[in-house]
Design a protein around this motif. Sequence first.
Motif, PDB file in Angstrom:
ATOM      1  N   HIS B 168       0.303  -3.945   0.764  1.00 40.70           N
ATOM      2  CA  HIS B 168       0.627  -5.300   0.332  1.00 40.70           C
ATOM      3  C   HIS B 168       1.890  -5.822   1.004  1.00 40.70           C
ATOM      4  CE1 HIS B 168      -2.772  -5.465  -2.200  1.00 40.70           C
ATOM      5  NE2 HIS B 168      -2.416  -4.398  -2.876  1.00 40.70           N
ATOM      6  N   ILE B 169       2.691  -4.927   1.557  1.00 36.94           N
ATOM      7  CA  ILE B 169       3.816  -5.403   2.372  1.00 36.94           C
ATOM      8  C   ILE B 169       3.252  -6.140   3.589  1.00 36.94           C
ATOM      9  CG2 ILE B 169       5.666  -4.648   3.926  1.00 36.94           C
ATOM     10  CD1 ILE B 169       6.440  -2.577   1.829  1.00 36.94           C
ATOM     11  N   SER B 171       0.334  -7.698   3.723  1.00 34.07           N
ATOM     12  CA  SER B 171      -0.235  -9.002   3.360  1.00 34.07           C
ATOM     13  C   SER B 171       0.878  -9.985   3.004  1.00 34.07           C
ATOM     14  CB  SER B 171      -1.283  -8.884   2.246  1.00 34.07           C
ATOM     15  OG  SER B 171      -0.822  -8.138   1.186  1.00 34.07           O
ATOM     16  N   PHE B 172       1.992  -9.460   2.477  1.00 30.67           N
ATOM     17  CA  PHE B 172       3.143 -10.340   2.230  1.00 30.67           C
ATOM     18  C   PHE B 172       3.659 -10.927   3.550  1.00 30.67           C
ATOM     19  CE2 PHE B 172       7.859 -10.232   2.465  1.00 30.67           C
ATOM     20  CZ  PHE B 172       8.111 -11.414   1.777  1.00 30.67           C
TER      21      PHE B 172
END
Lengths: 318, 368
Positions: B168-169, B171-172
């Motif tokens: 998710h880093i 996608s962030f």
Amino acid sequence: MNFWVNFIVAAVVAGTPLLFGTLGEIMNERVGHLNLGVEGMMSLGAIAGFMVGYKTDNFALAMIAAFLSGAAGALVYAVVTVTFMANHTVAGLTLTIFGIGLTNVIGFHYLGMSESGTLKLPEQITQQMRSIHIEGLSDIPVIGDLLFQYNPFVYLGIVFAILLALFYNRTKAGLNVIAIGENPAAADAAGVHVTAWKYVNIVIGGGICGIGGAFTIMITNGGVWISDCVGGLGWIAVALVIFATWKPMNAIWGAFVFGAMRILKYYVNKEIIHIPDAFYDMLPFLVTAIILVVVSVRQVKDKAQPAACGTNYFREDR
Amino acid sequence: MSDHTTHKEPLLRVSKRRELTKRQAFGVKMISLLLALIAGGIFLAVLGFNPFVIYGTIVSGAFRSKLAVQGTVKLMIPLLISALGVTLAYKMQFWNIGAEGQIIMGAVFASYFALFHSNWPRPVLLIVMLLAAMIGGGIWGLIPAFFKNKWNTNETLFTLMLNYIALHIISFLRDGPWRDPANPGFAKIATFEENATLPKLFGVHIGWLIALILFVLVYIYLKYTKQGYEISVIGGSKATANYAGMHVKKIIIRTIFLSGAICGIAGFSNAAGSDLTLATGVAGGVGFTAIIVAWLADLEPLGILVVSFLFAVLDKGSSVIQSAYGLSTDCSDVLEGIILFFVIAGGFFVRYRFVPRKRKEEKGGENA
């Protein structure tokens, strides 16, 4: 008010597949088997539940198929880890890769044979798995919405959790099972059938995971087949077991809290709170990692993983 | 419980045996592999395919043209690198399933330089990216190792969480700070400038050369250095290592950093060699498959070289059977799964044996 009711209802529904996965994994870890195959067993349940539902148009048969297929995956895992004493981590990962792969192969196969190029569950079963409506009860404002209008999976999951909690807390057999997870040699010495109970718990746990997998395709995805339908929920369930501190009753609200985290990003007013979506997606894992650390720092014995988890039990090593 | 004493002796019971020789153990493995192929064949037959044709197509498909061979090698690179990486951790009995996250963080760290310093000279930039990837992957390994040392936090579960945090880093970064402004419709990270991509050698990006160099280095490190020896002592028994005066915690930290750093290199090679950008699929399950590869190879670098090649053939060949027979590419996952189930179950017979009920035990045969 209406906003909160909607939010809670959505959280419960989003948390339900997690509840099944978590209960299944609790059953595994309670007999000392860290089964990382939840994602795979859920996938197997999804394809079997879907295909049987597709062919027979019968919800009950679909549920049985989902259970049996998750259980079959778990049985392979049990044979490999309990009898053949293989490494739990590796066997579980293999089950996940195998389960997802097999599910996609079968789904792809049937998709190729269908004329329209899509697979959708027929009418009757779609009716059967729709949210229930109890005359009178479901119509009560707020309470009716919050308690009496979910799809059958939600109630099934809660019933499973309660039964499992009763089993662990109120029966001698349940206590024996907990003893196996903590110290199999001691349990064996006390006359508990370690191997048999391991098999029973792992296989039933796998079956419960399978039903959770069927949820993802039948409810979340509205009964239309897609590949990779479980989409990582099995891994969240493994995380949730830690969050629930290996207790079935905690799994109920834990699953709904995690369900809330899954849908939070759709309910937060983005005009007021500027947090990137990725953060919400990360939240369940971040929270679990923090809990994992906190529990280990505080060394709370009854909130820790069963002591023998991840190790094999060989009688002659006692 | 009370019926314990009246139990009949089971039909078969398990007993330890004398360790098999390496050759016998290898034989057991080959038999397991053969049985796995038969089981896989039955599975294919049930689906209505001729298993011989499918197996044949997988092998020929992976080698049918120069392009196919290059594709196979390309699939092998990340598998080989990350399997070498996880081996260091597993040799130490550190149950790290975080290779996926370490690959991702390696790619993220390397991508920073690819995106924001693409004006640097190519060799400098690529070396900086490589080092950044090692640091990124290494740090992602250090976090669970630190907590393991300090509070005995379960590393399996912790590394699992870190995989998703890393994912998710990306996608962030993709949705926000690193989003490609040239692509208003759909969030993605910009394609790397040519300066920041791995050059090709014999038609495949030089990740394969990096992988081979790493193979040699890890082989020497494990076999011929003091540090490699320390790893295997700790893997055997932490108590022994302590008794021998080794700084167990320090060695764990060092080894896990190296393990993560190597996985980070796989991320660098995937981003700068294959994807030419930073995508959420940069690891794409390789970190998990790598564990299976390492395990099938008994954590031996030479074996890892062979198994990662075989898996790459399976993966590449499966993409051919999808186009030729309409059988999903996921077939390779099924076959890999079956193979591993058989091989790890077969591993049992190297250490144990079944003793039938009737036969009286003779002292000579026992080793337990």
